[in-house]
Design a protein around this motif. Structure first.
Motif, PDB file in Angstrom:
ATOM      1  N   PHE A 114       0.838  -1.204   0.000  1.00 46.02           N
ATOM      2  CA  PHE A 114       0.000   0.000   0.000  1.00 46.02           C
ATOM      3  C   PHE A 114       0.876   1.257   0.000  1.00 46.02           C
ATOM      4  N   HIS A 115       1.875   1.256  -0.884  1.00 46.35           N
ATOM      5  CA  HIS A 115       2.696   2.421  -1.193  1.00 46.35           C
ATOM      6  C   HIS A 115       3.526   2.920  -0.002  1.00 46.35           C
ATOM      7  N   VAL A 116       3.924   2.007   0.872  1.00 51.84           N
ATOM      8  CA  VAL A 116       4.754   2.396   2.023  1.00 51.84           C
ATOM      9  C   VAL A 116       6.004   3.140   1.560  1.00 51.84           C
ATOM     10  N   PHE A 117       6.642   2.656   0.507  1.00 49.64           N
ATOM     11  CA  PHE A 117       7.899   3.273   0.083  1.00 49.64           C
ATOM     12  C   PHE A 117       7.675   4.606  -0.626  1.00 49.64           C
ATOM     13  N   SER A 118       6.475   4.872  -1.092  1.00 49.04           N
ATOM     14  CA  SER A 118       6.198   6.193  -1.646  1.00 49.04           C
ATOM     15  C   SER A 118       6.111   7.255  -0.559  1.00 49.04           C
ATOM     16  N   TYR A 119       5.933   6.818   0.697  1.00 40.61           N
ATOM     17  CA  TYR A 119       5.994   7.765   1.812  1.00 40.61           C
ATOM     18  C   TYR A 119       7.426   8.189   2.141  1.00 40.61           C
ATOM     19  N   LEU A 120       8.395   7.505   1.582  1.00 43.10           N
ATOM     20  CA  LEU A 120       9.805   7.846   1.814  1.00 43.10           C
ATOM     21  C   LEU A 120      10.214   8.884   0.773  1.00 43.10           C
ATOM     22  N   VAL A 121       9.894  10.120   1.043  1.00 42.36           N
ATOM     23  CA  VAL A 121      10.027  11.164   0.029  1.00 42.36           C
ATOM     24  C   VAL A 121      11.465  11.638  -0.136  1.00 42.36           C
ATOM     25  N   ASP A 122      12.304  11.425   0.869  1.00 37.30           N
ATOM     26  CA  ASP A 122      13.724  11.786   0.771  1.00 37.30           C
ATOM     27  C   ASP A 122      14.528  10.551   0.374  1.00 37.30           C
ATOM     28  N   THR A 123      15.459  10.732  -0.561  1.00 39.88           N
ATOM     29  CA  THR A 123      16.267   9.598  -1.017  1.00 39.88           C
ATOM     30  C   THR A 123      17.046   8.980   0.132  1.00 39.88           C
ATOM     31  N   ALA A 124      17.528   9.785   1.062  1.00 41.96           N
ATOM     32  CA  ALA A 124      18.257   9.249   2.213  1.00 41.96           C
ATOM     33  C   ALA A 124      17.376   8.323   3.042  1.00 41.96           C
ATOM     34  N   ASP A 125      16.096   8.661   3.174  1.00 42.98           N
ATOM     35  CA  ASP A 125      15.169   7.804   3.912  1.00 42.98           C
ATOM     36  C   ASP A 125      14.922   6.494   3.165  1.00 42.98           C
ATOM     37  N   LEU A 126      14.768   6.594   1.859  1.00 43.24           N
ATOM     38  CA  LEU A 126      14.586   5.403   1.039  1.00 43.24           C
ATOM     39  C   LEU A 126      15.773   4.454   1.198  1.00 43.24           C
ATOM     40  N   GLU A 127      16.967   5.008   1.124  1.00 44.64           N
ATOM     41  CA  GLU A 127      18.163   4.174   1.228  1.00 44.64           C
ATOM     42  C   GLU A 127      18.297   3.573   2.620  1.00 44.64           C
ATOM     43  N   ALA A 128      17.975   4.340   3.650  1.00 48.67           N
ATOM     44  CA  ALA A 128      18.028   3.815   5.014  1.00 48.67           C
ATOM     45  C   ALA A 128      17.050   2.654   5.183  1.00 48.67           C
ATOM     46  N   ALA A 129      15.871   2.764   4.584  1.00 45.93           N
ATOM     47  CA  ALA A 129      14.889   1.695   4.673  1.00 45.93           C
ATOM     48  C   ALA A 129      15.384   0.434   3.965  1.00 45.93           C
ATOM     49  N   LEU A 130      15.993   0.592   2.807  1.00 46.98           N
ATOM     50  CA  LEU A 130      16.526  -0.567   2.091  1.00 46.98           C
ATOM     51  C   LEU A 130      17.614  -1.267   2.894  1.00 46.98           C
ATOM     52  N   VAL A 131      18.448  -0.493   3.567  1.00 40.28           N
ATOM     53  CA  VAL A 131      19.481  -1.078   4.427  1.00 40.28           C
ATOM     54  C   VAL A 131      18.838  -1.928   5.522  1.00 40.28           C
ATOM     55  N   GLN A 132      17.780  -1.409   6.143  1.00 43.96           N
ATOM     56  CA  GLN A 132      17.135  -2.138   7.225  1.00 43.96           C
ATOM     57  C   GLN A 132      16.473  -3.422   6.730  1.00 43.96           C
ATOM     58  N   ASP A 146       5.194  -2.138  -3.476  1.00 41.83           N
ATOM     59  CA  ASP A 146       4.476  -1.409  -4.515  1.00 41.83           C
ATOM     60  C   ASP A 146       4.752   0.080  -4.361  1.00 41.83           C
ATOM     61  N   TYR A 147       4.512   0.830  -5.427  1.00 43.72           N
ATOM     62  CA  TYR A 147       4.851   2.254  -5.431  1.00 43.72           C
ATOM     63  C   TYR A 147       4.051   2.967  -6.510  1.00 43.72           C
ATOM     64  N   TRP A 148       4.112   4.285  -6.477  1.00 45.84           N
ATOM     65  CA  TRP A 148       3.474   5.097  -7.507  1.00 45.84           C
ATOM     66  C   TRP A 148       4.421   5.227  -8.704  1.00 45.84           C
ATOM     67  N   TYR A 149       3.890   4.933  -9.875  1.00 45.95           N
ATOM     68  CA  TYR A 149       4.680   4.893 -11.104  1.00 45.95           C
ATOM     69  C   TYR A 149       4.760   6.282 -11.742  1.00 45.95           C
ATOM     70  N   ARG A 150       5.971   6.715 -12.003  1.00 44.22           N
ATOM     71  CA  ARG A 150       6.224   8.084 -12.456  1.00 44.22           C
ATOM     72  C   ARG A 150       5.506   8.421 -13.759  1.00 44.22           C
ATOM     73  N   GLU A 151       5.546   7.522 -14.735  1.00 45.91           N
ATOM     74  CA  GLU A 151       4.970   7.835 -16.045  1.00 45.91           C
ATOM     75  C   GLU A 151       3.457   8.024 -15.968  1.00 45.91           C
ATOM     76  N   ALA A 152       2.814   7.362 -15.019  1.00 49.39           N
ATOM     77  CA  ALA A 152       1.368   7.548 -14.861  1.00 49.39           C
ATOM     78  C   ALA A 152       1.054   8.960 -14.368  1.00 49.39           C
ATOM     79  N   ILE A 153       1.853   9.457 -13.438  1.00 46.65           N
ATOM     80  CA  ILE A 153       1.674  10.835 -12.964  1.00 46.65           C
ATOM     81  C   ILE A 153       1.963  11.817 -14.088  1.00 46.65           C
ATOM     82  N   HIS A 154       3.020  11.566 -14.848  1.00 50.48           N
ATOM     83  CA  HIS A 154       3.388  12.471 -15.936  1.00 50.48           C
ATOM     84  C   HIS A 154       2.300  12.530 -17.006  1.00 50.48           C
ATOM     85  N   ARG A 155       1.630  11.400 -17.253  1.00 53.53           N
ATOM     86  CA  ARG A 155       0.599  11.386 -18.291  1.00 53.53           C
ATOM     87  C   ARG A 155      -0.719  11.994 -17.807  1.00 53.53           C
TER      88      ARG A 155
END
Length: 257
Positions: A114-132, A146-155
């Motif tokens: 349910f888009h948990v990783f889309s809540y990680l708006v800072d790249t540093a937070d994303l990377e810290a989560a991947l480490v964990q 799962d995540y929000w797909y960039r091209e869908a937002i762009h379109r």
């Protein structure tokens, strides 16, 4: 990082998402995890477990599940739901931040739904989560989110939405006013909620802003590779098709290396 929902929002969360097909999602996630891992999987780490709907389904399918969520209120609700289950399941929930949590065991697989990783708006937070996540699964173990797909937002951009739902206890009216910040690959999702307790007539009104980041698959693949994962597939959510601009929800499946 956002996602620590207000007490009022937690109270009506399951009502607002009552039409979400958790059963189909749980089946899909287990199918993809088993396809990438070494079945049979017996333990699963559920990151951003929310009110426990996915976790309980995974447990009912035979897995021992550990849920982790930033919101103490969500953890309390998920734990309370466990006490009402009619079948015995092996599932637990703890409060924890995806960027910093530490558990004393490893798991056969991990998922963040349910888009948990889309809540990680800072790249540093994303990377810290991947480490964990990598710290909690062994080499060869699969990880899906799962995540929000960039091209869908762009379109299609973003649009205002109105939702009205009710049950025996609540009547809820929610206006969603998203604000697109394309420069930062970000959508600020503003929820304006009016929730009426039917028994007392008490009306609750509040506003929440949920900043949500959308991603390009190549960016995610790069970050996963840097932090101990090999991407197996990118796909449109709930299908085996590649992500496409007509569908906002996508997923990535990787294995720990």
């Amino acid at each position: 990082m956002s996602g620590n929902f207000t007490q009022e929002y937690v109270a009506v969360y399951d009502l607002l998402y009552g039409t979400k097909d958790y059963n189909t999602e749980a089946d899909f996630v287990l199918d993809r995890l088993n396809a990438a891992g070494s079945p049979p999987l017996t333990t699963l780490l559920d990151i951003g477990s929310g009110t426990g709907r996915h976790a309980h389904l995974f447990a009912q399918k035979g897995l021992t599940v550990q849920g982790v969520d930033l919101s103490e209120k969500m953890v309390a609700l998920a734990t309370q739901r466990s006490s009402f289950l009619t079948t015995e399941t092996a599932v637990q929930f703890i409060q924890g931040d995806v960027r910093t949590f530490r558990l004393k065991q490893n798991f056969d697989a991990a998922a963040a739904l349910f888009h948990v990783f889309s809540y990680l708006v800072d790249t540093a937070d994303l990377e810290a989560a991947l480490v964990q996540v990598r710290r909690h699964i062994p080499q060869g173990a699969p990880f899906l989110f799962d995540y929000w797909y960039r091209e869908a937002i762009h379109r299609d951009g973003v649009a205002r939405k109105v939702k009205e739902v009710e049950n025996d206890a609540w009547h809820v009216h929610r206006i969603t006013d998203p604000v697109l910040e394309a420069k930062h690959d970000l959508v600020r999702v503003n929820f304006h909620v009016t929730a009426t307790e039917k028994k007392t007539g008490i009306v609750h009104r509040w506003h929440e802003e949920h900043p949500m980041r959308y991603f390009d698959p190549a960016f995610l693949e790069e970050k996963l590779s840097l932090h101990g994962f090999k991407v197996i597939e990118h796909g449109e959510w709930l299908t085996n098709r590649p992500p496409h601009a007509g569908e906002l929800a996508a997923y990535v499946l990787a294995v720990a290396v």
